[in-house]
Design a protein around this motif. Structure first.
Motif, PDB file in Angstrom:
ATOM      1  N   ASP A   5      17.536 -23.447 -18.274  1.00 52.14           N
ATOM      2  CA  ASP A   5      18.613 -23.629 -19.265  1.00 52.14           C
ATOM      3  C   ASP A   5      18.311 -23.151 -20.691  1.00 52.14           C
ATOM      4  O   ASP A   5      19.063 -23.456 -21.604  1.00 52.14           O
ATOM      5  N   ASP A  29      28.680 -20.702 -17.502  1.00 47.60           N
ATOM      6  CA  ASP A  29      29.392 -21.965 -17.321  1.00 47.60           C
ATOM      7  C   ASP A  29      30.671 -21.835 -16.503  1.00 47.60           C
ATOM      8  O   ASP A  29      31.060 -22.743 -15.806  1.00 47.60           O
ATOM      9  N   THR A  67      14.747 -14.038 -14.514  1.00 43.07           N
ATOM     10  CA  THR A  67      14.016 -14.918 -13.590  1.00 43.07           C
ATOM     11  C   THR A  67      14.564 -16.340 -13.651  1.00 43.07           C
ATOM     12  O   THR A  67      15.113 -16.741 -14.663  1.00 43.07           O
ATOM     13  N   PRO A  68      14.361 -17.104 -12.578  1.00 41.23           N
ATOM     14  CA  PRO A  68      14.823 -18.491 -12.599  1.00 41.23           C
ATOM     15  C   PRO A  68      13.909 -19.358 -13.454  1.00 41.23           C
ATOM     16  O   PRO A  68      12.722 -19.069 -13.591  1.00 41.23           O
ATOM     17  N   HIS A  70      13.820 -22.857 -12.942  1.00 39.49           N
ATOM     18  CA  HIS A  70      13.433 -24.071 -12.229  1.00 39.49           C
ATOM     19  C   HIS A  70      12.098 -23.869 -11.513  1.00 39.49           C
ATOM     20  O   HIS A  70      11.879 -22.841 -10.879  1.00 39.49           O
ATOM     21  N   PHE A 247      24.852 -17.270 -26.685  1.00 44.91           N
ATOM     22  CA  PHE A 247      26.165 -17.796 -26.343  1.00 44.91           C
ATOM     23  C   PHE A 247      27.212 -17.403 -27.388  1.00 44.91           C
ATOM     24  O   PHE A 247      28.337 -17.040 -27.065  1.00 44.91           O
TER      25      PHE A 247
HETATM   26  N1  GTP Z   1      24.717 -23.642 -27.750  1.00 51.64           N
HETATM   27  C1  GTP Z   1      24.225 -22.652 -27.037  1.00 51.64           C
HETATM   28  N2  GTP Z   1      24.216 -22.733 -25.697  1.00 51.64           N
HETATM   29  C2  GTP Z   1      23.707 -21.704 -24.994  1.00 51.64           C
HETATM   30  C3  GTP Z   1      23.165 -20.554 -25.617  1.00 51.64           C
HETATM   31  N3  GTP Z   1      22.726 -19.709 -24.666  1.00 51.64           N
HETATM   32  C4  GTP Z   1      22.964 -20.310 -23.478  1.00 51.64           C
HETATM   33  N4  GTP Z   1      23.572 -21.509 -23.669  1.00 51.64           N
HETATM   34  C5  GTP Z   1      24.013 -22.473 -22.641  1.00 51.64           C
HETATM   35  O1  GTP Z   1      22.877 -23.029 -22.008  1.00 51.64           O
HETATM   36  C6  GTP Z   1      23.132 -23.221 -20.614  1.00 51.64           C
HETATM   37  C7  GTP Z   1      22.066 -22.493 -19.799  1.00 51.64           C
HETATM   38  O2  GTP Z   1      22.193 -21.101 -19.987  1.00 51.64           O
HETATM   39  P1  GTP Z   1      21.621 -20.042 -18.943  1.00 51.64           P
HETATM   40  O3  GTP Z   1      21.829 -18.716 -19.542  1.00 51.64           O
HETATM   41  O4  GTP Z   1      22.122 -20.324 -17.583  1.00 51.64           O
HETATM   42  O5  GTP Z   1      20.098 -20.431 -18.965  1.00 51.64           O
HETATM   43  P2  GTP Z   1      18.955 -19.903 -18.016  1.00 51.64           P
HETATM   44  O6  GTP Z   1      17.726 -19.945 -18.836  1.00 51.64           O
HETATM   45  O7  GTP Z   1      19.332 -18.596 -17.420  1.00 51.64           O
HETATM   46  O8  GTP Z   1      18.928 -21.007 -16.894  1.00 51.64           O
HETATM   47  P3  GTP Z   1      18.187 -20.903 -15.439  1.00 51.64           P
HETATM   48  O9  GTP Z   1      18.413 -19.537 -14.927  1.00 51.64           O
HETATM   49  O10 GTP Z   1      18.874 -21.911 -14.591  1.00 51.64           O
HETATM   50  O11 GTP Z   1      16.771 -21.219 -15.661  1.00 51.64           O
HETATM   51  C8  GTP Z   1      24.535 -22.722 -20.364  1.00 51.64           C
HETATM   52  O12 GTP Z   1      25.417 -23.826 -20.406  1.00 51.64           O
HETATM   53  C9  GTP Z   1      24.791 -21.787 -21.536  1.00 51.64           C
HETATM   54  O13 GTP Z   1      26.154 -21.654 -21.876  1.00 51.64           O
HETATM   55  C10 GTP Z   1      23.207 -20.477 -27.047  1.00 51.64           C
HETATM   56  O14 GTP Z   1      22.805 -19.521 -27.685  1.00 51.64           O
HETATM   57  N5  GTP Z   1      23.735 -21.564 -27.684  1.00 51.64           N
END
Ligand code: GTP
Length: 672
Positions: A5, A29, A67-68, A70, A247
């Motif tokens: 995340d 999301d 990469t994942p 988890h 994001f």
């Molecule tokens: N506020 C905020 N949320 C973000 C940002 N970037 C990602 N998110 C949120 O964080 C959550 C995880 O984002 P992902 O991009 O899936 O993270 P990840 O590192 O790829 O996660 P995994 O692949 O499961 O390890 C999602 O709900 C995104 O919308 C950001 O810059 N700001």
């Protein structure tokens, strides 16, 4: 690479958008992220497999593997780091370095992968750039060097200051496509100047010319500074730090610039070491298009449109589609019928690949993850293998009806080819099919895939721990397999010694003077290793053993490989019984992060699970507990943590090591 995340997939999505490979922004999301293409990834909002994709920025090709995060899917990280030349470590600006980032950081250290850090989520409540950078020092022992500082934070986050150019960068539209360089705002000028000086002193530590310019108080040209940052990054002396909010579409283009400016091109890297499988001589594999082709398969995937594809990193030379290659691990020839560049879930046919490329090959049938391929007719090379962890947890599965058995076996073959951390076998006692993997989530995902992608109805048992067996002392035993019942008989006779060792299973022939002819020695080794697959206590695989062949005898006519194999297995099992066999269990390292008020209950609960508390830390007003806990005590732990902390504590579990099962507990396991 990062903790779950932190925003890897979101950042990758933005990269694809700004580099023009995608025309619409995808979001994790709402399940529209292109990189997370498997249904379950979209539903669960996590990355499970790592998709490889290619994009262009400033006339450079960038191959990306998302990469994942988890822990159950660390093999994906391991193989990606093994074949990539650089990494972006993504951190959450509020959480800083999280447990899984420590693990992936260590993996990147192991493969000497140069990195850039991207402090993401600067828009999030509690975002703190300096604290996040400090956590890289405290928890990763890294040498982070900010190349940017944020303008504002949380909802006030409004761009970054580029400390190399000494300019502010601001984005002008919601999609973040329009951005520009501006003067640094007055109120941030002093901080920016301090940070700029900090950057220079860091770089001066390994660049004498910059040190001299700095001491003489002379300005350092931008290009000169960039060159020094690149040098330090490639040598793994510094980690440049950037920031933004993927994001909110802020900060991604400068990250792309930094990839081009500071991460290595394949040609920047020293030759990779390989060995000649016949002579064991070392061979330098150079990233040169004119050398013979050498590549490594690092991932096998069944693509819904093309069928089986093998992802290959090209280390040397070039190859055209339709060519034959030789798999040097297996000594077989394979034909590469098609070559593809993968753009997340689309594919581009190509005719020619060369050193540095990451490409999907279609047509190879028998090449597995970690194997080296070379152009047919050229010298053979073996590159260093990719190491994969052993599975720690198992479940029994069963097809709901006999008619589904062929589909199940097809599914298992495809999935184990794809995923080297997944093992499957049939339990000889119960006849059940056992799936073993890295954690509960891992197995859950595999079971779902068998059901959905292969249409098999399954009955699934409860998760079980994958125990191991070993011995605690030395013992010697004799094995004789002699049959003389008319015609040609059987004759095998060996004396073996076994003793505890640090890891794995090793075999050494200590006989002299040809008491057993050479050609039977490998049969003895094979017999011993086969026997070690199921131990003498409860049939779990044996580990940490050193086996020596001390003596034996043979018969001119009757001896055969089979006879020696059987004799060896008899001697081995007998020796194990005498050598105090013992049961080992996987111990997991657990890191709990919780508000103080729930700590008492959580620790009391840990203590009831045979936990050993390793230490406490404070971070951002929360308490962190580190503990070692046997896996067998952790089933369903997530639910307990949630209810004890009203959903406010989080935890990460990862495999740590195997340890002896206490006698009382062992009695229960063996008695059951
Ligand atoms: N506020 C905020 N949320 C973000 C940002 N970037 C990602 N998110 C949120 O964080 C959550 C995880 O984002 P992902 O991009 O899936 O993270 P990840 O590192 O790829 O996660 P995994 O692949 O499961 O390890 C999602 O709900 C995104 O919308 C950001 O810059 N700001």
């Amino acid at each position: 690479m990062a903790h779950i995340d932190a925003g890897k997939t979101t950042t990758t999505e933005r990269i694809l958008f700004y580099t023009g490979k995608k025309y619409k922004l995808g979001n994790v999301d709402d399940g529209t992220a292109t990189m997370d293409w498997m249904d379950q990834e979209k539903e669960r909002g996590i990355t499970i497999t790592s998709a490889a994709t290619t994009c262009f920025w400033r006339k450079h090709r960038i191959n990306i593997i998302d990469t994942p995060g988890h822990v159950d899917f660390t093999v994906e990280v391991e193989r990606s780091l093994r074949v990539l030349d650089g990494a972006i470590a993504v951190f959450d600006a509020q959480a800083g370095v999280e447990p899984q980032s420590e693990t992936v950081w260590r993996q990147a250290n192991k493969y000497h992968v140069p990195r850039i850090a991207f402090i993401n989520k600067m828009d999030k409540t509690g975002a703190d750039f300096n604290a996040a950078v400090q956590s890289m020092v405290d928890r990763l022992f890294a040498n982070p060097v900010p190349l940017q500082i944020p303008i504002g934070a949380e909802s006030e986050f409004d761009g970054v200051i580029d400390l190399v150019k000494m300019k502010a960068i601001r984005w002008y539209d919601p999609d973040g496509t329009e951005y520009g360089y501006e003067e640094i705002p007055d109120e941030l000028l002093e901080r920016a100047e301090e940070a700029h000086e900090d950057l220079i002193t860091h770089v001066a530590e390994f660049d004498e010319e910059i040190m001299e310019l700095y001491l003489a108080g002379e300005p350092i040209p931008e290009e000169r500074l960039k060159k020094a940052i690149r040098k330090g990054t490639l040598a793994n002396q510094i980690v440049p730090v950037l920031c933004g909010s993927a994001f909110k579409n802020r900060g991604v283009q400068p990250l792309l610039d930094a990839i081009v400016d500071y991460l290595p091109a394949p040609t920047d890297l020293p030759p990779v070491k390989g060995i000649d499988p016949d002579t064991q001589e070392e061979i330098d594999v150079r990233p040169d298009e004119n050398d013979p082709f050498v590549g490594m398969a690092f991932k096998i995937m069944v693509d819904p449109h093309v069928g089986k594809v093998t992802f290959v990193r090209v280390y040397s030379g070039s190859l055209t589609k339709g060519s034959y290659v030789v798999n040097c691990n297996k000594g077989i020839k394979e034909r590469v019928s098609r070559l593809l560049f993968m753009h997340a879930n689309q594919r581009e046919e190509i005719d020619y690949i060369r050193a540095g490329d990451i490409v999907a090959m279609v047509g190879m049938k028998n090449t597995m993850t970690g194997e080296t391929i070379v152009a047919d007719g050229t010298r053979k090379v073996l590159l260093e293998k990719i190491e994969f962890p052993e599975p720690v947890i198992s479940i029994a599965i069963e097809a709901a009806s006999k008619n589904e058995l062929p589909k199940l076996s097809k599914a298992l073959q495809a999935l184990t080819e794809e995923d080297p951390s997944l093992k499957t076998f049939v339990d000889p006692e119960t006849n059940e099919t056992i799936l073993s993997g890295m954690g509960e989530l891992h197995l859950e995902v595999v079971v779902e895939r068998i059901k959905r992608e292969f249409n098999v109805n399954l009955r699934v048992g409860h998760p079980q721990v994958s125990y191991r067996e070993t011995v605690k002392q030395e013992a010697t035993a004799e094995g004789k397999y002699i049959r003389q019942s008319g015609g040609r008989g059987q004759y095998g006779h060996v004396v073996l010694k076994i003793e505890p060792s640090k890891d794995g299973i090793s075999f050494e022939d200590k006989t002299a003077g040809g008491v057993i002819p050479k050609e039977f020695i490998s049969a003895i080794e094979a017999g011993v290793k086969e026997a070690a697959l199921s131990g003498v206590l409860a049939g779990y695989p044996m580990v940490n053993l050193k086996i020596s062949l001390l003596d034996g005898s043979y018969h001119e006519v009757d001896s055969s490989e089979m006879a020696f194999k059987i004799a060896a297995s008899m001697a081995f099992r007998d020796a194990c019984r005498k050598a105090k066999p013992t049961l080992l269990e996987p111990i997991m390292s657990v890191e709990l992060t919780s508000p103080e008020e729930y700590l008492g209950d959580l620790i009391a609960d840990l203590n009831s699970r045979r936990a050993r508390i390793e230490g406490f830390e404070n971070k951002a007003g929360l308490r962190i507990v580190k503990a070692h806990v046997p896996l067998s005590e952790l089933f369903g732990y997530a639910t307990v943590v949630r209810s004890l902390s009203q959903g406010r504590a989080t935890h990460v579990i990862q495999f740590s090591h195997y340890a002896e099962v206490p006698e009382k507990v062992a009695e229960k396991i063996l008695g059951s």
